[in-house]
Design an enzyme around this catalytic site. Sequence first.
Site, mmCIF file in Angstrom:
data_model
loop_
_atom_site.group_PDB
_atom_site.id
_atom_site.type_symbol
_atom_site.label_atom_id
_atom_site.label_comp_id
_atom_site.label_asym_id
_atom_site.label_seq_id
_atom_site.Cartn_x
_atom_site.Cartn_y
_atom_site.Cartn_z
ATOM 1 N N SER A 148 -26.183 -6.540 -39.186
ATOM 2 C CA SER A 148 -27.132 -6.785 -38.099
ATOM 3 C C SER A 148 -26.312 -6.907 -36.826
ATOM 4 C CB SER A 148 -27.894 -8.084 -38.368
ATOM 5 O OG SER A 148 -28.578 -8.537 -37.215
ATOM 6 N N TYR A 201 -28.431 -16.989 -41.365
ATOM 7 C CA TYR A 201 -28.476 -15.522 -41.286
ATOM 8 C C TYR A 201 -27.278 -14.995 -40.506
ATOM 9 C CZ TYR A 201 -30.554 -10.883 -40.392
ATOM 10 O OH TYR A 201 -30.806 -9.521 -40.320
#
Length: 259
Positions: free
Chosen positions: A141, A154
Amino acid sequence: MRLEHKVALITGAGQGIGRAIARHYAREGACVAVADLSLAGAEQTALGIVAEGGEAIALQMDVTDEQAVNAGVERLVRHWGRLDIALANAGIQHIAPVHKLDYADWRRVMNVHLDGAFLLTRAALAQMYENGGGVMLYMGSVHSLEASPLKAPYVAAKHGMLGLCRTVAREGADRGVRSNIICPGFVRTPLVEKQIPEQARELGMSEEEVVRNVMLKHTVDGEFTTLDDVSEVAVHLAAFPSAALTGQSVVVSHGWHIQ
Protein backbone atom coordinates in the site's frame (compact mmCIF):
# COMPACT_ATOMS: atom_id res chain seq x y z
CA MET A 1 -0.16 -13.70 -23.71
CA ARG A 2 2.29 -12.57 -21.05
CA LEU A 3 1.73 -15.36 -18.50
CA GLU A 4 1.13 -18.36 -20.73
CA HIS A 5 2.10 -21.70 -19.13
CA LYS A 6 2.58 -20.06 -15.71
CA VAL A 7 0.90 -21.21 -12.50
CA ALA A 8 -0.13 -18.52 -10.04
CA LEU A 9 -1.53 -18.46 -6.51
CA ILE A 10 -3.30 -15.37 -5.18
CA THR A 11 -4.56 -15.07 -1.61
CA GLY A 12 -7.59 -12.97 -0.77
CA ALA A 13 -8.81 -13.44 -4.34
CA GLY A 14 -12.46 -14.01 -3.51
CA GLN A 15 -13.24 -10.34 -4.07
CA GLY A 16 -11.75 -6.91 -4.70
CA ILE A 17 -8.18 -6.47 -5.89
CA GLY A 18 -7.35 -10.17 -5.60
CA ARG A 19 -10.27 -11.15 -7.81
CA ALA A 20 -9.35 -8.53 -10.43
CA ILE A 21 -5.75 -9.77 -10.55
CA ALA A 22 -6.82 -13.42 -10.72
CA ARG A 23 -9.04 -12.68 -13.72
CA HIS A 24 -6.31 -10.61 -15.41
CA TYR A 25 -3.71 -13.33 -14.86
CA ALA A 26 -6.05 -15.89 -16.41
CA ARG A 27 -6.67 -13.67 -19.44
CA GLU A 28 -2.89 -13.52 -19.86
CA GLY A 29 -2.71 -17.32 -19.95
CA ALA A 30 -1.91 -18.28 -16.35
CA CYS A 31 -3.46 -21.17 -14.47
CA VAL A 32 -4.75 -19.51 -11.29
CA ALA A 33 -5.27 -20.93 -7.81
CA VAL A 34 -7.81 -18.61 -6.19
CA ALA A 35 -7.32 -18.69 -2.41
CA ASP A 36 -9.62 -17.01 0.08
CA LEU A 37 -10.91 -17.41 3.62
CA SER A 38 -14.35 -17.63 2.03
CA LEU A 39 -14.61 -20.76 -0.10
CA ALA A 40 -17.75 -19.34 -1.73
CA GLY A 41 -15.86 -16.22 -2.77
CA ALA A 42 -12.94 -18.25 -4.11
CA GLU A 43 -15.30 -20.50 -6.06
CA GLN A 44 -17.13 -17.52 -7.52
CA THR A 45 -13.87 -16.06 -8.80
CA ALA A 46 -12.67 -19.41 -10.15
CA LEU A 47 -15.97 -20.15 -11.88
CA GLY A 48 -15.89 -16.72 -13.50
CA ILE A 49 -12.41 -17.42 -14.85
CA VAL A 50 -13.46 -20.79 -16.23
CA ALA A 51 -16.55 -19.23 -17.83
CA GLU A 52 -14.24 -16.79 -19.64
CA GLY A 53 -12.16 -19.68 -21.01
CA GLY A 54 -9.42 -19.67 -18.37
CA GLU A 55 -8.16 -22.32 -15.98
CA ALA A 56 -8.60 -21.96 -12.22
CA ILE A 57 -9.16 -23.83 -8.98
CA ALA A 58 -10.58 -22.53 -5.71
CA LEU A 59 -8.78 -22.99 -2.39
CA GLN A 60 -10.22 -22.21 1.03
CA MET A 61 -7.27 -20.71 2.89
CA ASP A 62 -6.88 -18.95 6.20
CA VAL A 63 -3.52 -17.27 5.66
CA THR A 64 -2.89 -17.16 9.41
CA ASP A 65 -3.10 -20.98 9.60
CA GLU A 66 0.26 -22.56 8.83
CA GLN A 67 -1.20 -25.95 7.94
CA ALA A 68 -3.86 -24.41 5.69
CA VAL A 69 -1.30 -22.41 3.72
CA ASN A 70 1.03 -25.38 3.29
CA ALA A 71 -1.85 -27.65 2.29
CA GLY A 72 -3.14 -25.16 -0.27
CA VAL A 73 0.25 -24.82 -1.93
CA GLU A 74 0.70 -28.59 -1.95
CA ARG A 75 -2.73 -29.07 -3.53
CA LEU A 76 -2.07 -26.69 -6.42
CA VAL A 77 1.33 -28.28 -7.04
CA ARG A 78 -0.31 -31.70 -7.20
CA HIS A 79 -2.86 -30.27 -9.62
CA TRP A 80 -0.53 -28.38 -11.98
CA GLY A 81 2.92 -29.68 -11.07
CA ARG A 82 4.55 -26.36 -10.19
CA LEU A 83 4.15 -22.85 -8.75
CA ASP A 84 5.59 -19.89 -10.68
CA ILE A 85 3.92 -16.82 -9.18
CA ALA A 86 2.61 -16.21 -5.66
CA LEU A 87 0.88 -13.02 -4.56
CA ALA A 88 0.28 -12.31 -0.86
CA ASN A 89 -2.83 -10.17 -1.18
CA ALA A 90 -5.12 -11.15 1.72
CA GLY A 91 -5.82 -8.22 4.00
CA ILE A 92 -8.13 -6.64 6.57
CA GLN A 93 -8.39 -3.21 8.16
CA HIS A 94 -9.15 -1.77 11.60
CA ILE A 95 -9.77 1.92 12.24
CA ALA A 96 -8.87 3.29 15.69
CA PRO A 97 -6.45 5.75 17.29
CA VAL A 98 -3.44 4.10 18.92
CA HIS A 99 -4.46 5.04 22.48
CA LYS A 100 -7.80 3.26 22.01
CA LEU A 101 -6.51 0.30 20.01
CA ASP A 102 -7.15 -3.14 21.50
CA TYR A 103 -4.18 -5.47 21.37
CA ALA A 104 -6.42 -8.18 19.90
CA ASP A 105 -7.27 -5.90 16.96
CA TRP A 106 -3.59 -5.03 16.50
CA ARG A 107 -2.67 -8.72 16.43
CA ARG A 108 -5.52 -9.63 14.06
CA VAL A 109 -4.41 -7.12 11.41
CA MET A 110 -0.75 -8.01 11.79
CA ASN A 111 -1.51 -11.74 11.62
CA VAL A 112 -3.41 -11.52 8.34
CA HIS A 113 -1.07 -9.14 6.54
CA LEU A 114 2.40 -9.86 7.85
CA ASP A 115 2.22 -13.38 9.28
CA GLY A 116 0.08 -14.46 6.33
CA ALA A 117 2.61 -13.02 3.89
CA PHE A 118 5.41 -14.88 5.66
CA LEU A 119 3.58 -18.22 5.63
CA LEU A 120 2.76 -17.93 1.94
CA THR A 121 6.31 -16.82 1.13
CA ARG A 122 7.89 -19.74 2.95
CA ALA A 123 5.62 -22.31 1.29
CA ALA A 124 5.96 -20.74 -2.15
CA LEU A 125 9.75 -20.39 -2.02
CA ALA A 126 10.17 -24.07 -1.26
CA GLN A 127 8.42 -24.86 -4.56
CA MET A 128 10.10 -22.10 -6.56
CA TYR A 129 13.58 -23.08 -5.40
CA GLU A 130 12.89 -26.65 -6.38
CA ASN A 131 11.68 -25.59 -9.83
CA GLY A 132 14.51 -23.15 -10.56
CA GLY A 133 12.79 -19.84 -9.91
CA GLY A 134 9.63 -17.83 -9.74
CA VAL A 135 8.04 -14.54 -8.77
CA MET A 136 7.02 -13.57 -5.24
CA LEU A 137 4.69 -10.57 -5.08
CA TYR A 138 3.10 -8.68 -2.21
CA MET A 139 0.11 -6.39 -2.05
CA GLY A 140 1.42 -3.50 -0.06
CA SER A 141 0.00 0.00 0.00
CA VAL A 142 1.07 3.59 -0.03
CA HIS A 143 1.00 2.81 3.70
CA SER A 144 4.05 0.62 3.11
CA LEU A 145 5.88 3.91 2.59
CA GLU A 146 4.11 6.50 4.73
CA ALA A 147 1.58 6.68 7.56
CA SER A 148 -1.96 7.90 8.04
CA PRO A 149 -3.84 8.43 11.32
CA LEU A 150 -6.11 5.72 12.76
CA LYS A 151 -4.38 2.83 10.95
CA ALA A 152 -1.43 1.86 13.14
CA PRO A 153 -1.57 -1.95 12.70
CA TYR A 154 -2.22 -1.70 8.97
CA VAL A 155 0.62 0.78 8.45
CA ALA A 156 3.00 -1.27 10.57
CA ALA A 157 2.09 -4.49 8.75
CA LYS A 158 2.44 -2.94 5.31
CA HIS A 159 5.85 -1.52 6.25
CA GLY A 160 6.82 -5.01 7.42
CA MET A 161 5.74 -6.54 4.11
CA LEU A 162 8.04 -4.14 2.31
CA GLY A 163 10.93 -5.42 4.44
CA LEU A 164 9.99 -9.03 3.75
CA CYS A 165 9.81 -8.34 0.02
CA ARG A 166 13.28 -6.80 0.01
CA THR A 167 14.73 -9.69 2.00
CA VAL A 168 13.24 -12.25 -0.39
CA ALA A 169 14.73 -10.33 -3.32
CA ARG A 170 18.17 -10.69 -1.74
CA GLU A 171 17.82 -14.30 -0.62
CA GLY A 172 16.06 -15.53 -3.72
CA ALA A 173 18.33 -13.94 -6.31
CA ASP A 174 20.70 -16.88 -6.77
CA ARG A 175 17.69 -19.26 -6.90
CA GLY A 176 16.00 -17.39 -9.74
CA VAL A 177 13.31 -15.74 -7.61
CA ARG A 178 12.30 -12.11 -8.08
CA SER A 179 10.29 -10.25 -5.44
CA ASN A 180 8.38 -6.97 -5.66
CA ILE A 181 5.62 -5.19 -3.76
CA ILE A 182 2.68 -3.30 -5.27
CA CYS A 183 1.70 -0.16 -3.35
CA PRO A 184 -1.73 1.11 -4.40
CA GLY A 185 -3.50 4.21 -3.24
CA PHE A 186 -7.16 3.98 -2.28
CA VAL A 187 -9.16 1.56 -4.45
CA ARG A 188 -12.94 1.36 -3.97
CA THR A 189 -12.99 -2.22 -2.75
CA PRO A 190 -15.19 -3.54 0.10
CA LEU A 191 -12.22 -2.94 2.43
CA VAL A 192 -12.13 0.76 1.55
CA GLU A 193 -15.91 1.18 1.43
CA LYS A 194 -16.03 -0.03 5.03
CA GLN A 195 -13.41 2.55 6.07
CA ILE A 196 -15.31 5.58 4.79
CA PRO A 197 -18.06 5.63 7.47
CA GLU A 198 -15.59 4.47 10.13
CA GLN A 199 -13.26 7.36 9.43
CA ALA A 200 -16.18 9.78 9.20
CA ARG A 201 -17.19 8.83 12.76
CA GLU A 202 -13.66 9.04 14.15
CA LEU A 203 -12.84 12.33 12.42
CA GLY A 204 -16.22 14.01 12.88
CA MET A 205 -16.80 14.73 9.21
CA SER A 206 -19.10 13.58 6.44
CA GLU A 207 -18.36 10.58 4.27
CA GLU A 208 -17.99 12.89 1.26
CA GLU A 209 -15.37 14.88 3.19
CA VAL A 210 -13.48 11.69 4.06
CA VAL A 211 -13.26 10.79 0.38
CA ARG A 212 -12.34 14.30 -0.79
CA ASN A 213 -10.20 15.60 2.08
CA VAL A 214 -8.62 12.42 3.45
CA MET A 215 -8.47 9.63 0.91
CA LEU A 216 -7.93 11.62 -2.27
CA LYS A 217 -6.47 14.82 -0.84
CA HIS A 218 -2.91 14.22 -2.02
CA THR A 219 -3.63 12.68 -5.43
CA VAL A 220 -2.87 14.77 -8.50
CA ASP A 221 -6.35 14.42 -9.99
CA GLY A 222 -8.75 13.57 -7.14
CA GLU A 223 -9.31 10.08 -8.52
CA PHE A 224 -9.37 6.66 -6.91
CA THR A 225 -6.89 4.05 -8.14
CA THR A 226 -8.84 1.40 -10.06
CA LEU A 227 -8.81 -2.38 -10.02
CA ASP A 228 -7.54 -2.32 -13.60
CA ASP A 229 -4.66 -0.03 -12.58
CA VAL A 230 -3.51 -2.47 -9.92
CA SER A 231 -4.05 -5.65 -11.90
CA GLU A 232 -2.03 -4.28 -14.83
CA VAL A 233 0.92 -3.61 -12.51
CA ALA A 234 0.55 -7.12 -11.08
CA VAL A 235 0.72 -8.66 -14.55
CA HIS A 236 3.71 -6.52 -15.52
CA LEU A 237 5.66 -7.54 -12.41
CA ALA A 238 4.80 -11.22 -12.84
CA ALA A 239 5.88 -11.17 -16.48
CA PHE A 240 8.99 -9.00 -16.20
CA PRO A 241 11.80 -10.99 -17.80
CA SER A 242 14.77 -10.34 -15.54
CA ALA A 243 16.07 -9.51 -12.07
CA ALA A 244 16.57 -5.92 -13.19
CA LEU A 245 13.24 -5.37 -11.45
CA THR A 246 13.38 -6.95 -8.01
CA GLY A 247 13.16 -5.73 -4.43
CA GLN A 248 11.13 -2.73 -5.56
CA SER A 249 8.00 -0.99 -4.34
CA VAL A 250 5.85 -0.01 -7.32
CA VAL A 251 3.43 2.77 -6.37
CA VAL A 252 0.13 3.09 -8.24
CA SER A 253 -1.69 5.93 -6.48
CA HIS A 254 -2.50 8.83 -8.84
CA GLY A 255 0.46 10.65 -7.39
CA TRP A 256 -0.59 10.38 -3.74
CA HIS A 257 2.91 9.13 -2.98
CA ILE A 258 5.72 10.07 -5.36
CA GLN A 259 9.10 8.42 -4.85
